[in-house]
Design a protein around this motif. Structure first.
Motif, PDB file in Angstrom:
ATOM      1  N   ASP A   1       0.828  -1.203   0.000  1.00 38.99           N
ATOM      2  CA  ASP A   1       0.000   0.000   0.000  1.00 38.99           C
ATOM      3  C   ASP A   1       0.859   1.248   0.000  1.00 38.99           C
ATOM      4  OD1 ASP A   1      -2.174  -1.653   0.065  1.00 38.99           O
ATOM      5  OD2 ASP A   1      -2.450  -1.510   2.237  1.00 38.99           O
ATOM      6  N   ALA A   2       1.932   1.233   0.796  1.00 41.24           N
ATOM      7  CA  ALA A   2       2.805   2.394   0.882  1.00 41.24           C
ATOM      8  C   ALA A   2       3.535   2.612  -0.432  1.00 41.24           C
ATOM      9  CB  ALA A   2       3.819   2.211   2.018  1.00 41.24           C
ATOM     10  N   GLY A   3       3.869   1.508  -1.131  1.00 41.34           N
ATOM     11  CA  GLY A   3       4.595   1.628  -2.388  1.00 41.34           C
ATOM     12  C   GLY A   3       3.785   2.313  -3.472  1.00 41.34           C
ATOM     13  N   ALA A   4       2.453   2.276  -3.356  1.00 42.08           N
ATOM     14  CA  ALA A   4       1.608   2.903  -4.365  1.00 42.08           C
ATOM     15  C   ALA A   4       1.554   4.413  -4.187  1.00 42.08           C
ATOM     16  CB  ALA A   4       0.204   2.314  -4.299  1.00 42.08           C
ATOM     17  N   GLN A   5       1.931   4.908  -3.029  1.00 44.09           N
ATOM     18  CA  GLN A   5       1.878   6.338  -2.748  1.00 44.09           C
ATOM     19  C   GLN A   5       3.101   7.032  -3.336  1.00 44.09           C
ATOM     20  OE1 GLN A   5       1.590   6.638   1.484  1.00 44.09           O
ATOM     21  NE2 GLN A   5      -0.393   5.614   1.601  1.00 44.09           N
ATOM     22  N   HIS A   6       2.886   8.124  -4.027  1.00 44.78           N
ATOM     23  CA  HIS A   6       4.002   8.911  -4.554  1.00 44.78           C
ATOM     24  C   HIS A   6       3.524  10.329  -4.849  1.00 44.78           C
ATOM     25  CE1 HIS A   6       1.941   7.497  -8.203  1.00 44.78           C
ATOM     26  NE2 HIS A   6       2.444   8.570  -8.816  1.00 44.78           N
TER      27      HIS A   6
ATOM     28  N   ILE B   1       8.620  11.552  -8.312  1.00 47.46           N
ATOM     29  CA  ILE B   1       8.769  11.440  -9.766  1.00 47.46           C
ATOM     30  C   ILE B   1      10.002  12.188 -10.237  1.00 47.46           C
ATOM     31  CG2 ILE B   1       7.709  12.020 -11.988  1.00 47.46           C
ATOM     32  CD1 ILE B   1       4.966  11.668 -10.580  1.00 47.46           C
ATOM     33  N   ARG B   2      10.193  13.405  -9.730  1.00 51.07           N
ATOM     34  CA  ARG B   2      11.371  14.189 -10.110  1.00 51.07           C
ATOM     35  C   ARG B   2      12.644  13.445  -9.735  1.00 51.07           C
ATOM     36  NH1 ARG B   2      13.953  19.484 -10.200  1.00 51.07           N
ATOM     37  NH2 ARG B   2      15.885  19.302  -9.012  1.00 51.07           N
ATOM     38  N   PHE B   3      12.662  12.876  -8.533  1.00 54.41           N
ATOM     39  CA  PHE B   3      13.833  12.157  -8.050  1.00 54.41           C
ATOM     40  C   PHE B   3      14.213  11.030  -9.010  1.00 54.41           C
ATOM     41  CE2 PHE B   3      15.211   8.424  -5.432  1.00 54.41           C
ATOM     42  CZ  PHE B   3      16.500   8.854  -5.184  1.00 54.41           C
ATOM     43  N   ALA B   4      13.230  10.204  -9.375  1.00 54.98           N
ATOM     44  CA  ALA B   4      13.506   9.071 -10.263  1.00 54.98           C
ATOM     45  C   ALA B   4      13.912   9.538 -11.653  1.00 54.98           C
ATOM     46  CB  ALA B   4      12.281   8.157 -10.340  1.00 54.98           C
ATOM     47  N   GLN B   5      13.194  10.520 -12.176  1.00 56.20           N
ATOM     48  CA  GLN B   5      13.477  10.985 -13.534  1.00 56.20           C
ATOM     49  C   GLN B   5      14.814  11.714 -13.633  1.00 56.20           C
ATOM     50  OE1 GLN B   5       9.851  13.226 -14.445  1.00 56.20           O
ATOM     51  NE2 GLN B   5       9.076  11.510 -15.646  1.00 56.20           N
TER      52      GLN B   5
ATOM     53  N   ALA C   1      22.429  16.136  -3.333  1.00 56.39           N
ATOM     54  CA  ALA C   1      21.441  17.219  -3.195  1.00 56.39           C
ATOM     55  C   ALA C   1      20.061  16.754  -3.662  1.00 56.39           C
ATOM     56  CB  ALA C   1      21.894  18.440  -3.989  1.00 56.39           C
ATOM     57  N   GLU C   2      20.007  16.039  -4.793  1.00 55.72           N
ATOM     58  CA  GLU C   2      18.735  15.505  -5.290  1.00 55.72           C
ATOM     59  C   GLU C   2      18.139  14.504  -4.299  1.00 55.72           C
ATOM     60  OE1 GLU C   2      16.827  16.229  -7.874  1.00 55.72           O
ATOM     61  OE2 GLU C   2      18.184  17.774  -8.639  1.00 55.72           O
ATOM     62  N   ALA C   3      18.983  13.654  -3.744  1.00 53.09           N
ATOM     63  CA  ALA C   3      18.507  12.649  -2.786  1.00 53.09           C
ATOM     64  C   ALA C   3      17.991  13.302  -1.512  1.00 53.09           C
ATOM     65  CB  ALA C   3      19.626  11.659  -2.468  1.00 53.09           C
ATOM     66  N   GLU C   4      18.638  14.378  -1.087  1.00 51.71           N
ATOM     67  CA  GLU C   4      18.180  15.091   0.107  1.00 51.71           C
ATOM     68  C   GLU C   4      16.802  15.721  -0.121  1.00 51.71           C
ATOM     69  OE1 GLU C   4      22.475  16.289   2.139  1.00 51.71           O
ATOM     70  OE2 GLU C   4      21.493  17.705   0.778  1.00 51.71           O
ATOM     71  N   ARG C   5      16.551  16.206  -1.341  1.00 54.19           N
ATOM     72  CA  ARG C   5      15.216  16.735  -1.663  1.00 54.19           C
ATOM     73  C   ARG C   5      14.166  15.634  -1.561  1.00 54.19           C
ATOM     74  NH1 ARG C   5      18.070  19.080  -6.097  1.00 54.19           N
ATOM     75  NH2 ARG C   5      18.523  21.276  -5.727  1.00 54.19           N
ATOM     76  N   GLU C   6      14.537  14.442  -2.031  1.00 56.66           N
ATOM     77  CA  GLU C   6      13.596  13.316  -1.971  1.00 56.66           C
ATOM     78  C   GLU C   6      13.290  12.930  -0.530  1.00 56.66           C
ATOM     79  OE1 GLU C   6      11.244   9.939  -2.537  1.00 56.66           O
ATOM     80  OE2 GLU C   6      11.608  11.720  -3.762  1.00 56.66           O
ATOM     81  N   VAL C   7      14.312  12.847   0.296  1.00 58.27           N
ATOM     82  CA  VAL C   7      14.098  12.483   1.702  1.00 58.27           C
ATOM     83  C   VAL C   7      13.202  13.514   2.388  1.00 58.27           C
ATOM     84  CG1 VAL C   7      15.233  12.230   3.941  1.00 58.27           C
ATOM     85  CG2 VAL C   7      16.234  11.164   1.917  1.00 58.27           C
ATOM     86  N   ALA C   8      13.408  14.785   2.063  1.00 60.68           N
ATOM     87  CA  ALA C   8      12.649  15.857   2.713  1.00 60.68           C
ATOM     88  C   ALA C   8      11.215  15.955   2.209  1.00 60.68           C
ATOM     89  CB  ALA C   8      13.361  17.196   2.509  1.00 60.68           C
ATOM     90  N   GLY C   9      10.995  15.731   0.918  1.00 61.00           N
ATOM     91  CA  GLY C   9       9.672  15.999   0.361  1.00 61.00           C
ATOM     92  C   GLY C   9       8.977  14.850  -0.328  1.00 61.00           C
ATOM     93  N   GLY C  10       9.615  13.703  -0.450  1.00 65.95           N
ATOM     94  CA  GLY C  10       8.994  12.567  -1.125  1.00 65.95           C
ATOM     95  C   GLY C  10       7.909  11.919  -0.276  1.00 65.95           C
ATOM     96  N   ALA C  11       7.044  11.155  -0.945  1.00 65.09           N
ATOM     97  CA  ALA C  11       5.961  10.455  -0.247  1.00 65.09           C
ATOM     98  C   ALA C  11       6.130   8.939  -0.284  1.00 65.09           C
ATOM     99  CB  ALA C  11       4.606  10.829  -0.863  1.00 65.09           C
TER     100      ALA C  11
ATOM    101  N   SER D   1      18.158   7.761   0.808  1.00 60.42           N
ATOM    102  CA  SER D   1      19.008   7.737   2.000  1.00 60.42           C
ATOM    103  C   SER D   1      20.280   6.929   1.741  1.00 60.42           C
ATOM    104  CB  SER D   1      18.245   7.138   3.186  1.00 60.42           C
ATOM    105  OG  SER D   1      17.148   7.947   3.541  1.00 60.42           O
ATOM    106  N   GLN D   2      20.141   5.810   1.016  1.00 59.10           N
ATOM    107  CA  GLN D   2      21.307   4.993   0.679  1.00 59.10           C
ATOM    108  C   GLN D   2      22.260   5.749  -0.243  1.00 59.10           C
ATOM    109  OE1 GLN D   2      19.761   1.338  -0.942  1.00 59.10           O
ATOM    110  NE2 GLN D   2      18.684   0.790   0.950  1.00 59.10           N
ATOM    111  N   ILE D   3      21.700   6.510  -1.184  1.00 50.23           N
ATOM    112  CA  ILE D   3      22.522   7.309  -2.096  1.00 50.23           C
ATOM    113  C   ILE D   3      23.287   8.369  -1.325  1.00 50.23           C
ATOM    114  CG2 ILE D   3      22.417   9.038  -3.953  1.00 50.23           C
ATOM    115  CD1 ILE D   3      20.141   7.340  -5.175  1.00 50.23           C
ATOM    116  N   ILE D   4      22.623   9.015  -0.374  1.00 50.90           N
ATOM    117  CA  ILE D   4      23.278  10.053   0.435  1.00 50.90           C
ATOM    118  C   ILE D   4      24.468   9.473   1.187  1.00 50.90           C
ATOM    119  CG2 ILE D   4      23.009  11.588   2.425  1.00 50.90           C
ATOM    120  CD1 ILE D   4      20.055  11.955   1.509  1.00 50.90           C
TER     121      ILE D   4
END
Length: 206
Positions: free
Chosen positions: A49-54, A59-63, A169-179, A188-191
């Motif tokens: 269920d959590a994996g379906a949330q985004h 999206i920006r992080f992955a792309q 920097a991109e990974a930190e944005r994801e940790v801070a604002g991703g769902a 977090s692993q990338i950081i």
């Protein structure tokens, strides 16, 4: 004679009652284990269920990270073939081993979110490193490709440090604002992984 029969019937009835109570007690004792597995079902289904949330940050992080990793792989492959220093070659192998499977994971995220995965054949050379997550320009890549020996090693390390800083920097944005929990975990692993590699590369340059 009738007294004996009545006594016998009473004894049998009493025994049946005791047996019934005993079986009921045994049945109550075995009911708990069969009910227990139902309490473990929610945690098992929760990750799906959590994996379906985004959200847009996921999206920006992955792309952004897929072409970023692809360029890092291109740089690493150059270093594996052309670096003079064994330490630089070893670092390049480490970068390749870490980031190649992450590309598949990131594209898997996009696909699961109903978004077209990033094409590995796309040309991302026009994404300069200024404000674009540390990406090198085509001119940067050409300069690296033309270098050799110790000059190549120095250029590779300097460019990869900038590249890694952009990824962090991109990974930190994801940790801070991703769902998405899985995307945030990968970020977090990338950081942690790329921060350690930045420190290692800075030591090599020093």
């Amino acid at each position: 004679m009738s007294t004996i029969r009545r006594s016998t019937r009473a004894t049998v009835a009493g025994a049946a009652l005791v047996l019934s109570v005993t079986l009921s007690a045994c049945g109550g004792g075995t009911a708990a284990p069969t009910a227990a597995p139902t309490t473990t079902e929610p945690p098992v289904s929760a990750p799906a269920d959590a994996g379906a949330q985004h959200n847009d940050t996921d999206i920006r992080f992955a792309q952004m990270m897929v072409p970023h990793h692809q360029q890092a792989l291109a740089m690493a492959e150059m270093a594996v073939e052309r670096a003079e220093s064994p330490d630089v070659k070893a670092l390049a192998e480490q970068v390749r081993a870490a980031q190649d499977p992450e590309i598949a994971t990131l594209n898997g995220f996009l696909e699961s979110w109903g978004i077209q995965p990033m094409d590995s054949g796309m040309d991302h050379s026009g994404m300069g490193h200024s404000g674009s997550g540390g990406m090198m320009t085509q001119g940067d890549m050409d300069s690296l490709g033309a270098a050799s020996g110790a000059a190549f090693d120095k250029m590779f390390l300097e460019m990869m440090i900038v590249h890694h800083e952009g990824a962090v920097a991109e990974a930190e944005r994801e940790v801070a604002g991703g769902a998405n929990a899985q995307a945030k975990e990968l970020a977090s692993q990338i950081i942690s992984g790329q921060t350690a590699e930045i420190e290692r590369m800075q030591q090599m340059l020093a």
